[in-house]
Design an enzyme around this catalytic site. Sequence first.
Site, short mmCIF file in Angstrom:
data_model
loop_
_atom_site.label_atom_id
_atom_site.label_comp_id
_atom_site.label_asym_id
_atom_site.label_seq_id
_atom_site.Cartn_x
_atom_site.Cartn_y
_atom_site.Cartn_z
N ASP A 1 0.83 -1.15 0.09
CA ASP A 1 0.15 -0.09 0.01
C ASP A 1 1.13 1.34 0.09
O ASP A 1 1.61 1.49 -0.68
CB ASP A 1 -1.03 -0.16 1.21
CG ASP A 1 -1.99 0.95 1.43
OD1 ASP A 1 -3.10 1.01 0.52
OD2 ASP A 1 -1.64 1.89 1.98
N HIS B 234 -7.57 -6.32 -0.53
CA HIS B 234 -6.55 -5.40 -0.38
C HIS B 234 -5.34 -5.62 0.52
O HIS B 234 -4.01 -5.66 0.26
CB HIS B 234 -6.96 -4.07 0.08
CG HIS B 234 -5.87 -2.94 0.33
ND1 HIS B 234 -5.14 -2.69 -0.97
CD2 HIS B 234 -5.44 -2.40 1.14
CE1 HIS B 234 -4.24 -1.68 -0.48
NE2 HIS B 234 -4.51 -1.47 0.82
#
Length: 319
Positions: A111, A293
């Site tokens: 991320d 994610h």
Amino acid sequence: MNKSIQENSFPEPAIVAVNGVELEVFEAGKQNAGNPIVLCHGWPDLAYTWRYQVPALVAAGYHVIAPNQRGFGNSARPTEVIEYDIEHLTGDLAALLDYFGYDDATFIGHDWGAFVVWSFALLHPHRVNRVIALSLPYLARGEMPWLDFMEAVLGSEYYFVHFNKQPGVADAVFDADPARFINNLYRKNEPLLPPKPGMAMIEIARSESPLGEPLLSESELAVYASAFEKSGFTGGINWYRNLNRNWHLLAEADPIIHKPALMIYGERDAVARSENLSDFVPNVEEISLDSGHWVQQERHAETNEAILGWLARHGVSAD
């Protein structure tokens, strides 16, 4: 691996002074000194995100260094927004290498941590030997500053833009109930739905019926809740508030990353896959896992297998 053993095996932190700040650093595998690997978390996350990777990397012969980056956990939380720009964030990593006595290392980022690692390879190319990124591919600089581009394409309510246009608003919502926000955000098996109007992160934080299933156990959630109750979310949000500044700071850097790189995508991640990654990262291998994610947590065994296999195929020769 038994989950309770996994949780209990996460190393104890140390506070180290680097680059004018103090960082909370989790270190494991000192017996593997000389083979460093640095793990960089994203937002809103902690070094604890790597709890499944640390034992596997140590067993494979790596000296693991996993900081809570500035703004997170018990690391420093400077008050000035500018102190969270990419020069400061990558400077922390360079100073961390100095602290441990290393010229270079392998870097893994997820991320926002992936953005920092990609940028580190641009700004400090001689201090990185391999790059592994999860979720976020290399972000090409383009002709328009990133936040301006996002606002033009995605609107002022897009959360990157909202964090900048309405400073403090989202922070207050998240700070009001960190456990709820983290539990609502860290999900698995979520249906992929078209975006709704409004500020998505605030809607997630306030939701009483989040989609999908919880990713974190109660004890894991407690680690996150405790950390963010103490730190708040503003430090991490300040990373977003430097995105245009970062665009300018990277202007003179060679945009091509020449180091060997591995890009791991989650097939059900809302973050878009790069369509031209090899144009900017010519020595990249791309793989996708059946994950959302939080790929290193949701599909930790497959992630570890991918990382360790790639590292074995791309060994680093001693200087």
